[in-house]
Design an enzyme around this catalytic site. Structure first.
Site, PDB file in Angstrom:
ATOM      1  NE  ARG A  78      -3.023   0.328   3.287  1.00  0.00           N
ATOM      2  CZ  ARG A  78      -2.574   0.930   4.400  1.00  0.00           C
ATOM      3  NH1 ARG A  78      -2.247   2.214   4.366  1.00  0.00           N
ATOM      4  NH2 ARG A  78      -2.450   0.267   5.527  1.00  0.00           N
ATOM      5  CE1 TYR A 131     -16.756   9.320 -16.873  1.00  0.00           C
ATOM      6  CE2 TYR A 131     -15.776   9.685 -14.713  1.00  0.00           C
ATOM      7  CZ  TYR A 131     -16.469   8.880 -15.610  1.00  0.00           C
ATOM      8  OH  TYR A 131     -16.875   7.639 -15.210  1.00  0.00           O
ATOM      9  CG  ASP A 214      -9.161  14.538 -16.651  1.00  0.00           C
ATOM     10  OD1 ASP A 214      -8.464  13.985 -17.525  1.00  0.00           O
ATOM     11  OD2 ASP A 214     -10.095  13.965 -16.073  1.00  0.00           O
ATOM     12  CE  LYS A 239     -12.066   6.358 -20.039  1.00  0.00           C
ATOM     13  NZ  LYS A 239     -12.099   6.229 -18.629  1.00  0.00           N
TER      14      LYS A 239
END
Ligand SMILES: Cc1ncc(COP(=O)(O)O)c(C=O)c1O
Length: 425
Positions: A78, A131, A214, A239
């Site tokens: 982590r 988005y 973004d 993407k």
């Protein structure tokens, strides 16, 4: 010891990003000579001694400064994992970023970054369309934590941003300007340099205004926000970077100090990417330029064909922007290519759009974008369905709008599929 800068050169010759994607950040001698980094599928790492474990935690938690030559050790996946670290180093190359943090989704990257920087009373100004998931985060989630969000249409540009900041004491409380440019799904552009200049003007010694971009639609090949003055770059790596529609991931890139702050929050939220996702992304990065180059070339052919079709009312494609349009000026200043995303309005409404979507044979009807295969979707009822209808219309998300992410197929085949499907409309 691995020297980051030295690895980017052969003598004085600077290597290009696509050449570094097979090697940067990894030495085969670390893993028995393996040409490719193995998957370190482990949750935890064994310390050589109790003293070493103590030292690693001190460094990871910032309990003391690193001694000269001391390197942070591996602790727990982590916090850190070799695959994740190699990936993060490699990902910095395209954007010229000092550091990167990779996450298990684009939304994990965005939410973790917001919670790393924003506090109750802060204002975030953001442009629309955006988005749908980010829209929900800004409108519904952040306000529950006392964070005020102020949106403006991207097509209004800096005037829109100034207008919403003029309300009340927002300018004084502004902490972040967040832009998704080009925007999903209409390809509207915001001027990153102008946002950075405004943020600088409004920053004070106590309150630095951060510009976050973004960059999912054009990056990391065709737009480099950090070079235009942005502080943070965010990605849905699902993407173009992942590029095969087979993984979900995200990233935040920027100066080491900021990304360090994001990583502290990531450690506590547990939103980091796992070993398998990291390995898949390393593999994808090797072909990133090949894929994006092909997708962009194909999109040009598809957009040029669509614009001539009598059943198509309007095509939103960066490569069609014309001189005299303020969006064209932004495009020329900040993008080096038009990318592979197109949206278009059909003559008619939802029924016509659905007839087209249901008739396609090669192009797949699915949300997401940037994969090797062409994907098509209906923003109003799918990716942006939680935006109220009146707001959708204001943002240009009409009932007849269709979004297409052009893949690496032969463009003639994509066009042939669109042609036969448009006959059904
Ligand atoms: C522009 C943009 N940003 C962020 C996201 C969210 O990314 P993810 O689905 O990887 O969480 C998406 C997803 O479609 C997107 O299109």
């Amino acid at each position: 010891m691995w020297d980051k800068e030295k690895k980017k050169h052969i003598g004085d010759h600077e290597l290009r990003p696509e050449s570094l994607m097979m090697s940067y950040g990894y030495l085969p001698e670390w893993s028995e000579g393996a040409a490719k980094p193995p998957i370190f599928q482990t949750s935890t790492f064994v310390f050589e001694s109790a003293e070493a474990g103590k030292a690693y935690f001190e460094m990871a938690y910032g309990l003391r400064e690193k001694a000269p030559g001391e390197t942070p050790g591996l602790i727990y996946s982590r916090l850190n994992n070799p695959g994740l670290e190699i990936l993060e180093d490699r990902l910095t190359v395209w954007d010229g970023a000092e550091a990167a943090a990779v996450f298990e989704s684009g939304m994990a990257a965005i939410t973790t970054t917001m919670f790393a920087f924003l506090r109750p009373g802060d204002v975030v100004a953001f442009c629309e369309p955006i988005y749908g998931g980010t829209e929900y985060l800004f409108h519904e989630v952040l306000p529950q934590f006392g964070i005020e969000t102020a949106c403006f249409p991207a097509m209004e540009g800096m005037a829109g941003l100034e207008r919403v900041l003029a309300e009340g004491d927002r300018r004084k409380r502004l902490r972040m300007i967040y832009v998704e440019t080009p925007s999903n799904p209409t390809n509207a552009l915001m001027d990153i340099r102008a946002c950075a200049a405004l943020a600088k003007r409004l920053s004070t010694a106590e309150r630095r205004v951060v510009v976050a971009v973004d960059n999912t639609f054009l990056g990391p090949l065709y737009q480099h926000p950090l070079k235009l003055g942005a502080d943070l770059v965010l990605y849905s790596l699902t993407k173009y970077v992942g590029g095969h529609s087979d993984l979900i991931a995200g990233a935040c890139l920027g100066p080491a100090e900021f990304v360090g702050q994001v990583k502290v929050t990531r450690t506590i939220f547990g939103t980091m990417a796992g070993p398998w996702t990291s390995w898949l992304l390393l593999r994808s990065l090797e072909t990133l330029k090949l894929r994006m180059t092909s997708q962009m070339k194909n999109a040009r052919h598809v957009a040029d064909w669509l614009v001539e079709h009598p059943k198509v009312d309007r095509v939103h494609y960066l490569g069609h922007l014309k001189k005299g349009d303020p969006q064209y000026d932004i495009y020329k200043r900040q993008c080096s290519g038009a990318g592979g995303m197109i949206s278009f309005d059909l003559r008619g409404g939802e029924a016509e759009a659905f007839r087209l979507l249901n008739a396609l044979k090669l192009i797949k009807l699915a949300v997401s974008l940037g994969g090797t295969e062409s994907l098509v979707e209906h923003p109003a009822t799918m990716t942006h369905s939680d935006v109220p209808p009146a707001d959708q219309l204001r943002m240009g998300i009409t009932p007849s709008l269709v979004r297409i992410s052009v893949g690496v197929e032969h463009y003639d085949d994509v066009i042939a599929d669109l042609e036969q499907a448009l006959e059904a409309v």
